[in-house]
Design an enzyme around this catalytic site. Structure first.
Site, mmCIF file in Angstrom:
data_model
loop_
_atom_site.group_PDB
_atom_site.id
_atom_site.type_symbol
_atom_site.label_atom_id
_atom_site.label_comp_id
_atom_site.label_asym_id
_atom_site.label_seq_id
_atom_site.Cartn_x
_atom_site.Cartn_y
_atom_site.Cartn_z
ATOM 1 N N ASN A 60 -10.957 -2.959 -5.401
ATOM 2 C CA ASN A 60 -10.226 -1.927 -6.159
ATOM 3 C C ASN A 60 -10.932 -1.532 -7.457
ATOM 4 O O ASN A 60 -10.588 -0.515 -8.066
ATOM 5 C CB ASN A 60 -8.775 -2.360 -6.434
ATOM 6 C CG ASN A 60 -7.872 -2.271 -5.214
ATOM 7 O OD1 ASN A 60 -6.956 -3.083 -5.023
ATOM 8 N ND2 ASN A 60 -8.101 -1.284 -4.345
ATOM 9 N N ASP B 229 0.829 -1.208 0.000
ATOM 10 C CA ASP B 229 0.000 0.000 0.000
ATOM 11 C C ASP B 229 0.865 1.260 0.000
ATOM 12 O O ASP B 229 1.982 1.250 0.519
ATOM 13 C CB ASP B 229 -0.919 -0.023 1.233
ATOM 14 C CG ASP B 229 -2.091 0.929 1.094
ATOM 15 O OD1 ASP B 229 -2.357 1.409 -0.030
ATOM 16 O OD2 ASP B 229 -2.751 1.192 2.116
HETATM 17 C C1 IPE Z 1 -5.407 -2.892 -0.231
HETATM 18 O O1 IPE Z 1 -5.069 -1.557 -0.391
HETATM 19 C C2 IPE Z 1 -5.410 -3.590 -1.570
HETATM 20 C C3 IPE Z 1 -4.107 -3.809 -2.173
HETATM 21 C C4 IPE Z 1 -2.952 -3.500 -1.658
HETATM 22 C C5 IPE Z 1 -4.138 -4.452 -3.465
HETATM 23 P P1 IPE Z 1 -6.191 -0.419 -0.574
HETATM 24 O O2 IPE Z 1 -5.442 0.849 -0.714
HETATM 25 O O3 IPE Z 1 -7.119 -0.788 -1.659
HETATM 26 O O4 IPE Z 1 -6.960 -0.500 0.811
HETATM 27 P P2 IPE Z 1 -7.875 0.566 1.557
HETATM 28 O O5 IPE Z 1 -8.864 1.068 0.537
HETATM 29 O O6 IPE Z 1 -6.987 1.652 2.046
HETATM 30 O O7 IPE Z 1 -8.498 -0.192 2.688
HETATM 31 C C1 IPE Z 2 -1.456 0.326 -3.450
HETATM 32 O O1 IPE Z 2 -1.307 1.693 -3.467
HETATM 33 C C2 IPE Z 2 -1.704 -0.252 -4.827
HETATM 34 C C3 IPE Z 2 -3.028 -0.838 -5.006
HETATM 35 C C4 IPE Z 2 -3.999 -0.882 -4.123
HETATM 36 C C5 IPE Z 2 -3.292 -1.436 -6.305
HETATM 37 P P1 IPE Z 2 -2.541 2.695 -3.433
HETATM 38 O O2 IPE Z 2 -2.932 3.017 -4.834
HETATM 39 O O3 IPE Z 2 -3.635 2.142 -2.581
HETATM 40 O O4 IPE Z 2 -1.876 3.946 -2.744
HETATM 41 P P2 IPE Z 2 -2.520 4.942 -1.684
HETATM 42 O O5 IPE Z 2 -3.097 4.096 -0.586
HETATM 43 O O6 IPE Z 2 -3.565 5.716 -2.400
HETATM 44 O O7 IPE Z 2 -1.369 5.767 -1.227
HETATM 45 MG MG MG Z 3 -4.114 2.320 -0.629
#
Ligand code: IPE
Ligand code: IPE
Ligand code: MG
Length: 250
Positions: free
Chosen positions: A78, A30
């Protein structure tokens, strides 16, 4: 296949595995968006840097003694992101992660997937199936990618399969056991998850490995995924090695 004979990083020497470290590590990768935002870059730049981190960590994990690495790449939730971001993530999957395949294979790594990945676009599914097939006899290291994965969705699919067996009379409700549920999960063939890591400072599972997390150790770091490297992974593995796991006993 002596790794030291290869051109890459031969000068670094082989770092020692972590004694008593985790055998199966699962990572909630994340923070790509925040990494990009901090640099005033588009989110896509963060996801690209995230792919580089995946490449680094896939190489680092076996050096630390990790046998199975599960990476949460795309959750079943997602899809709620804007369409352009979803399509960026799918192109990265198509072009970068799959391009890694040859190297995975030559390093004796086996690719497995968890999640409802067969619901992805057919060209992606086909390439993934080929990759799984091409690496299925490799046994040095196992890379598991969670794609279109949600722990609740996985449990629903496992329950549906048991429901079908109840309906056809081969199973009675009273004979359902934890082992039977486990056998219906996407992770049925995988070793138990020892350690779950989440980057970027968030402290939640976000629907990752809900059943499997029952007795996994958890480790959180403020490091954003694109900055994650072998040193941070080692720190997590060493933290795991210093813990006492009790499983409810004493
Ligand atoms: C969890 O991260 C999913 C992945 C790392 C693929 P998210 O960024 O989607 O999670 P939330 O929305 O902060 O809970
Ligand atoms: C994790 O990074 C990647 C996926 C969930 C695919 P994010 O895109 O969730 O990054 P933040 O949480 O917005 O920083
Ligand atoms: Mg995230």
């Amino acid at each position: 296949m002596g790794p030291a004979a290869g051109a890459e990083h031969a000068a670094d020497g082989e770092p020692a595995p972590v004694a008593g470290g985790p055998r199966h590590v699962a990572i909630i990768m994340d923070g790509n968006g925040r990494w990009a935002k901090a640099r005033r870059l588009p989110r896509l730049a963060g996801h690209k840097a995230g792919v580089e981190a995946v490449r680094r960590i896939v190489r680092a994990a076996p050096r630390l003694g990790i046998e199975t690495l599960t990476l949460y790449a795309f959750s079943s939730e997602n899809w709620r992101r804007p369409a352009d971001e979803v399509s960026d993530l799918m192109s990265l999957l198509r072009h970068h992660l799959l391009a890694e395949l040859e190297e995975l294979d030559s390093n004796g790594a086996r690719l497995s997937l968890i999640g409802d990945w067969r619901a992805l676009k057919s060209d992606v599914v086909e390439r993934l199936e080929n990759a799984i097939e091409a690496t299925k006899t490799n046994s040095r290291f196992r890379l598991v990618v969670a794609l279109n994965y949600g722990g609740q969705d996985e449990l629903v699919r496992a329950m549906q399969a048991i429901g079908t067996r109840i309906a056809d009379g081969t199973v009675t409700p009273g004979s359902i056991t934890p082992q039977m549920i486990e056998a219906g999960l996407d992770t049925a063939e995988l070793p138990p998850v020892d350690l779950i890591i989440r980057t970027s400072g968030e402290q939640r599972l976000s629907n990752f490995l809900l059943w499997q997390a029952a007795y996994a150790e958890l480790w959180f770091t403020p490091v954003l995924w694109p900055d994650f490297d072998e040193a941070v992974l080692r720190e997590a593995a060493e933290s795991f090695a210093a813990r006492e796991r009790r499983y409810g006993g004493r």
